[in-house]
Design a protein around this motif. Structure first.
Motif, mmCIF file in Angstrom:
data_model
loop_
_atom_site.group_PDB
_atom_site.id
_atom_site.type_symbol
_atom_site.label_atom_id
_atom_site.label_comp_id
_atom_site.label_asym_id
_atom_site.label_seq_id
_atom_site.Cartn_x
_atom_site.Cartn_y
_atom_site.Cartn_z
ATOM 1 N N VAL A 116 0.856 -1.175 0.000
ATOM 2 C CA VAL A 116 0.000 0.000 0.000
ATOM 3 C C VAL A 116 0.897 1.231 0.000
ATOM 4 C CG1 VAL A 116 -1.753 1.296 1.252
ATOM 5 C CG2 VAL A 116 -1.833 -1.204 1.214
ATOM 6 N N LEU A 117 0.682 2.106 -0.995
ATOM 7 C CA LEU A 117 1.468 3.332 -1.103
ATOM 8 C C LEU A 117 0.571 4.545 -0.959
ATOM 9 C CD1 LEU A 117 3.963 2.632 -4.038
ATOM 10 C CD2 LEU A 117 4.162 2.036 -1.614
ATOM 11 N N ALA A 118 1.162 5.615 -0.468
ATOM 12 C CA ALA A 118 0.462 6.890 -0.343
ATOM 13 C C ALA A 118 1.292 7.975 -0.995
ATOM 14 C CB ALA A 118 0.208 7.223 1.124
ATOM 15 N N MET A 145 -10.106 8.432 2.290
ATOM 16 C CA MET A 145 -9.399 7.519 1.393
ATOM 17 C C MET A 145 -9.562 6.093 1.904
ATOM 18 S SD MET A 145 -5.962 9.808 0.810
ATOM 19 C CE MET A 145 -5.981 10.314 2.520
ATOM 20 N N PRO A 146 -10.087 5.196 1.076
ATOM 21 C CA PRO A 146 -10.218 3.804 1.502
ATOM 22 C C PRO A 146 -8.852 3.186 1.785
ATOM 23 C CG PRO A 146 -11.557 4.233 -0.446
ATOM 24 C CD PRO A 146 -10.670 5.425 -0.253
ATOM 25 N N ASN A 147 -8.763 2.459 2.870
ATOM 26 C CA ASN A 147 -7.573 1.663 3.143
ATOM 27 C C ASN A 147 -7.691 0.382 2.329
ATOM 28 O OD1 ASN A 147 -5.566 0.002 4.131
ATOM 29 N ND2 ASN A 147 -5.985 0.460 6.291
ATOM 30 N N PRO A 148 -6.796 0.119 1.385
ATOM 31 C CA PRO A 148 -6.913 -1.081 0.552
ATOM 32 C C PRO A 148 -6.920 -2.376 1.352
ATOM 33 C CG PRO A 148 -5.312 0.445 -0.387
ATOM 34 C CD PRO A 148 -5.654 0.965 0.974
ATOM 35 N N LEU A 149 -6.456 -2.313 2.605
ATOM 36 C CA LEU A 149 -6.479 -3.502 3.454
ATOM 37 C C LEU A 149 -7.745 -3.579 4.292
ATOM 38 C CD1 LEU A 149 -2.774 -3.419 4.702
ATOM 39 C CD2 LEU A 149 -3.732 -4.594 2.714
ATOM 40 N N GLY A 150 -8.642 -2.602 4.089
ATOM 41 C CA GLY A 150 -9.891 -2.562 4.829
ATOM 42 C C GLY A 150 -9.974 -1.350 5.733
ATOM 43 N N GLY A 151 -11.127 -0.690 5.754
ATOM 44 C CA GLY A 151 -11.299 0.481 6.590
ATOM 45 C C GLY A 151 -11.019 1.769 5.848
ATOM 46 N N TRP A 152 -10.608 2.779 6.624
ATOM 47 C CA TRP A 152 -10.512 4.128 6.084
ATOM 48 C C TRP A 152 -9.274 4.858 6.608
ATOM 49 C CZ3 TRP A 152 -13.716 5.691 2.333
ATOM 50 C CH2 TRP A 152 -14.947 5.041 2.199
ATOM 51 N N PHE A 153 -8.865 5.877 5.820
ATOM 52 C CA PHE A 153 -7.920 6.877 6.275
ATOM 53 C C PHE A 153 -8.544 8.254 6.076
ATOM 54 C CE2 PHE A 153 -4.805 3.509 5.218
ATOM 55 C CZ PHE A 153 -4.168 3.431 6.453
ATOM 56 N N LEU A 154 -8.243 9.163 7.001
ATOM 57 C CA LEU A 154 -8.634 10.561 6.870
ATOM 58 C C LEU A 154 -7.386 11.414 7.106
ATOM 59 C CD1 LEU A 154 -12.018 11.001 8.788
ATOM 60 C CD2 LEU A 154 -11.582 11.548 6.398
ATOM 61 N N SER A 155 -7.153 12.372 6.218
ATOM 62 C CA SER A 155 -5.982 13.232 6.399
ATOM 63 C C SER A 155 -6.415 14.651 6.726
ATOM 64 C CB SER A 155 -5.113 13.235 5.132
ATOM 65 O OG SER A 155 -5.747 13.940 4.091
#
Length: 897
Positions: free
Chosen positions: A55-57, A307-317
């Motif tokens: 997973v890259l950002a 942003m969806p976490n590709p491993l499941g769940g979410w990210f918020l920045s």
């Protein structure tokens, strides 16, 4: 009385830069260590995706990050940006063969996320989003371009002059959300359009909405149906294709003014666009896009697109914060010191205290907190505590930390509060009295505290004798732009956008007009003779000889940007031509040999700080470091510590050369300069002395004839420099080993010390020396050891910490006069010294302390006697200060009767 009892009784705690001995000043590295955030210091994550193996950002600074855990990211690589200032971050896509992203000038391609190649061909000056459908690439911003090989791009002709807001590949076609200006009743309105294309080259209008919906984000629900979200004003809409038609549904009120929405394959997540105080940190989640649930993340921050976490769940920045959640409901705070904006950093020589602000309030368990206090002994590991007070100013006064701030009462009025702490951990808080000033700065001269800031009544200055009870200075001076006040050694000094304010006592003030604006007008090139420049002064520093002020000038008659003003006397100021200092100089400090300034683009995009250094205050060099927005600088030991927004802490190392310690010469040159005014009570005296020369200084204490003998103590506080090499001190040794002379000192790191004892009268043959750790009784790290005068001993390696050295004579010995030399390299600060004094032993019963001043600066001396030591305190001694020349001749600098 033992030395440890003295230290407890006098409440002396070693102060920052206390007794420097290095003859070489500190030159600080341009390499900064990030202490706090888990993301790169400048990073706002703009997209996250996966190639199924990692997973890259992507960040808005061109950093590519690799996912390690929910709150830890590794910097994998940096994009080869030609113009970093043109990169604002975009989307990051995986095509099945390569990673792609773009800036305003180039595309960037990588097969592994580590090595990136720049590809030219797209027209410049657009920040493109990328879409790929396994055969063609689309890049869109204000225009849409298509390519099959990433090298050759062609513009796509849309049916009308549409403004594209989003494009997605649905698996069967490209779908675009666009807006078209439509004439309506003599005006134009941006109506929404849906465009579609099977090949990305030929487009047709699929649907026209005769309404303003503000459509912006294309997502898909669990049935893989296109769902489009939009909002206009106070209305939020969901548009989806059902029953062979596009249908518009009004969303619940919770989604009014939402900003961004995303779908992770199971769940929608949205964040608000317009935030009220009570809405900070809110997100909304939904399984179907119709029924929404509100969640308070407990983060006082406004969020970018989920942003969806590709491993499941979410990210918020939000800035350099990156929150994570497995389900959109439970949110994990990133591993920061705090999410408060850090505003002040202060040290007493042994520990740091930092203040943080939540400008909009942080609600926890029903209580709204506006501030946070942080504490650390090493600058790496921190403890925090919340406070309902919004911190505004912080100092260490030699015995305690004192913080002033504001509290909001139930009637929405403001009240000034005082927080005090002797150790930086346990704080006492109480409301202050009299007028409220929105305090921006605090200064102390040894007897009087002065606070300055934005006036809410008729004054911008408050003063206090005890730091707890405050009064308005009877000056009737009203300023809304004072950001910093300092004590120069002879007067309190402040600047605002036009005027200079000075006071010798903190109560009566003098003002001089237009000391800075003239410097702005000298550089004016605008033809408009009526526009008036707006000046802001954020920081002020005085190194004993030279003044530097930093801030910014708005774009009226002068060009917008940062500004530096310099002065050799504090009265006549000149603006420097410093076009390379960006937008606003936020903080300046003196590091012993160089000024260090932080210039920030805070409020602009991207949000970052740059560091500049100068040896003379006139010529400035930009360091390579780009840091997050910084608000405060502190020179501490062998490093500069800086704090900034969102709990950001960085440090830069400083190096100091060693100057060998020599015994003070007895030869005295004749000179009797007039001494500065002392502030004395019956039991102590404070002296603020401006030394205009670097060099080795000796402070001596002598009792007048007939004065009662007893205990004395002395602390020396300098305003710049670092102690490397060692120190010397001495006192009277009573007969039979009844009283010691002593030195309290602090080691910043482990090392062995060399100790040399002296007896100057010849009446005492042997001396005992010992060292104890902290103030634990009989906790010896160097057992009492018998030495002869002039003999040296070396200790075992001592760990970092506070120590007290004592020197006694033997039982049965006569009275004598002692000296001690301690040599080492890791003295974080200097010494507290003291012992017994009379007016006969050795001719004059002299006690002394020697210290090195590596730059011209202000020195604060605190002399203790009398009731500070109960019934055994000495009468008030005469304090003399000498400078020792290179020929080892003492020149009298000041004498205090």
């Amino acid at each position: 009385m033992t030395a440890l009892q003295f230290l407890k009784r006098s409440s002396l705690i070693l102060a920052l830069s206390f007794l420097p001995f290095s003859s070489q000043a500190n030159v600080c590295s341009s390499q900064w260590q990030t202490i706090s955030p888990t993301l790169p210091p400048l990073a706002t994550v703009t997209d996250i995706t996966t190639d199924t193996t990692q997973v890259l950002a992507l960040t808005d600074q061109g950093s590519v990050l690799r996912y390690v855990s929910a709150d830890e990211w590794q910097t994998l690589s940096e994009l080869p940006l030609v113009s970093p200032e043109m990169f604002y971050g975009g989307n990051l896509i995986w095509t099945g063969e390569r990673w792609l992203t773009s800036d305003a000038q180039e595309l960037f391609s990588s097969s592994d996320g580590i090595t990136w190649q720049a590809i030219t061909g797209l027209p410049s000056n657009y920040n493109y989003q990328l879409v790929y459908n396994n055969s063609v690439y689309l890049a869109f911003s204000d225009q849409v371009f298509i390519s099959t090989d990433l090298n050759t791009w062609q513009a796509v002709n849309l049916p009308e002059q549409y403004q594209i807001t989003d494009i997605d590949w649905t698996g069967e076609r490209f779908l675009a959300v666009a807006r078209e200006d439509v004439p309506v009743n003599g005006s134009t309105l941006p109506f929404d359009r849906l465009l579609s294309s099977s090949d990305g080259s030929t487009w047709q209008v699929e649907h026209q909405f005769n309404a303003q919906l503000g459509l912006r984000d294309i997502v898909r629900n669990a049935a893989n149906q296109e769902v489009i979200l939009g909002s206009i004003g106070d209305e939020a809409y969901l548009v989806q294709y059902a029953n062979n038609n596009w249908q518009i549904t009004d969303l619940p009120n919770e989604l009014d003014n939402f900003s961004q929405i995303a779908w992770n394959g199971h769940q929608f997540l949205a964040v608000p666009q317009v935030l009220q105080t009570e809405q900070y940190g809110l997100v909304y989640y939904s399984d179907d896009g119709m029924q929404w649930t509100t969640v308070d993340t407990q983060m006082p921050a406004s969020f970018n697109k989920p942003m969806p976490n590709p491993l499941g769940g979410w990210f918020l920045s939000s800035g350099s914060l990156l929150l994570s959640s497995p389900d959109g409901q439970t949110w994990q705070t990133p591993n920061h010191l705090t999410i408060a904006d850090l505003t002040h950093v202060v040290s007493n020589g042994q520990q740091f205290v930092v203040t943080g602000q939540f400008d909009t309030g942080y609600i926890l368990d029903g209580t709204t907190y506006y501030g946070e206090l942080l504490f650390s002994t090493d600058g790496q590991t921190w403890q925090t505590q919340l406070t309902e007070t919004l911190p505004k100013a912080l100092i260490w006064d030699g015995q305690r930390y004192l913080m002033l701030g504001l509290r909001t009462l139930t009637d929405n009025s403001l009240q000034l509060w005082v927080h005090t702490s002797s150790d930086g951990q346990t704080w006492q808080a109480q409301p202050a009295l009299n007028p409220v000033v929105d305090v921006t700065s605090l200064a102390f001269n040894g007897s009087t505290y002065v606070a300055a800031g934005n006036a809410t009544e008729n004054t911008s200055f408050l003063y206090s004798i005890d730091g707890l009870n405050w009064q308005a200075s009877p000056s009737n001076l009203h300023s809304e732009k004072i950001q910093q006040i300092i004590w120069t050694g002879s007067e309190f000094f402040a600047l605002d956008d036009k005027n200079r304010y000075t006071s010798t006592d903190g109560q009566t003030w003098q003002v001089a007009d237009n000391v800075l604006v003239a410097g702005v007008e000298n550089g004016v090139t605008s033809p408009n003779p009526f526009a008036i420049p707006t000046v802001t002064v954020n920081s002020l520093v005085f190194n004993g000889q030279f003044w530097v002020a930093g801030g910014n000038v708005s774009e009226h008659r002068a060009a917008s940007g940062s500004a530096l003003w310099t002065s050799s006397d504090g009265q006549t100021w000149q603006r420097l031509e410093t076009s390379d200092l960006n937008v606003s100089v936020r903080a300046i400090t003196w590091a012993g040999e160089q000024f260090i300034a932080v210039s920030s683009l805070s409020g602009a995009y991207p949000n970052r700080s740059y560091v500049y250094t100068s040896s003379d205050g006139l010529t400035w060099q930009k360091q390579d470091s780009e840091l997050a927005p910084l608000n405060s600088l502190l020179v501490h030991q062998d490093q500069v510590l800086a704090v900034g927004n969102l709990g950001y802490v960085v440090a830069s190392n400083c190096n100091a050369e060693n100057e060998p310690v020599t015994e003070p010469s007895e030869e005295v040159a004749e000179a009797t300069p007039s001494a500065p005014e002392a502030v004395c009570t019956d039991n102590d005296c404070y002296y603020n002395i401006t030394l205009d020369q670097a060099g080795f200084y000796i402070a001596t204490v002598n009792l007048p004839a007939g004065a009662s003998q007893g205990f004395w103590g002395l602390s020396v506080n300098t305003t710049g420099g670092h102690n490397v090499g060692g120190f010397n001190a001495g006192a009277i040794l009573k007969e039979n080993g009844e009283t010691p002379s002593f030195i309290g000192f602090y080691l910043s790191e482990s090392e062995a010390l060399t100790l040399t004892g002296y007896e100057y009268t010849g009446a005492v043959d042997n001396l005992y020396i010992s060292i104890k750790h902290d103030d634990e009784k009989d906790n010896y790290v160097f057992e009492p050891t018998l030495i002869q005068s002039g003999e040296s001993k070396t200790t075992d390696v001592l760990t970092a910490g506070f120590y007290v050295l004592e020197m006694f004579s033997e039982s049965g010995a006569a009275r004598g006069r002692s000296g001690i030399s301690i040599n080492g390299q890791a003295f974080q600060t200097g010494v507290n010294i003291g012992g017994w004094i009379d007016n006969t032993t050795g001719g004059n019963g002299e006690g002394f302390g020697a210290f090195y001043v590596e730059t011209p600066q202000t020195v604060n001396l605190k002399l203790l006697f009398g009731d500070n030591y109960g019934e055994v305190g000495a009468a008030k001694p005469v304090l003399s200060l000498y400078r020792q020349t290179e020929e080892e001749v003492r020149e009298l600098v000041y004498q205090f009767e």
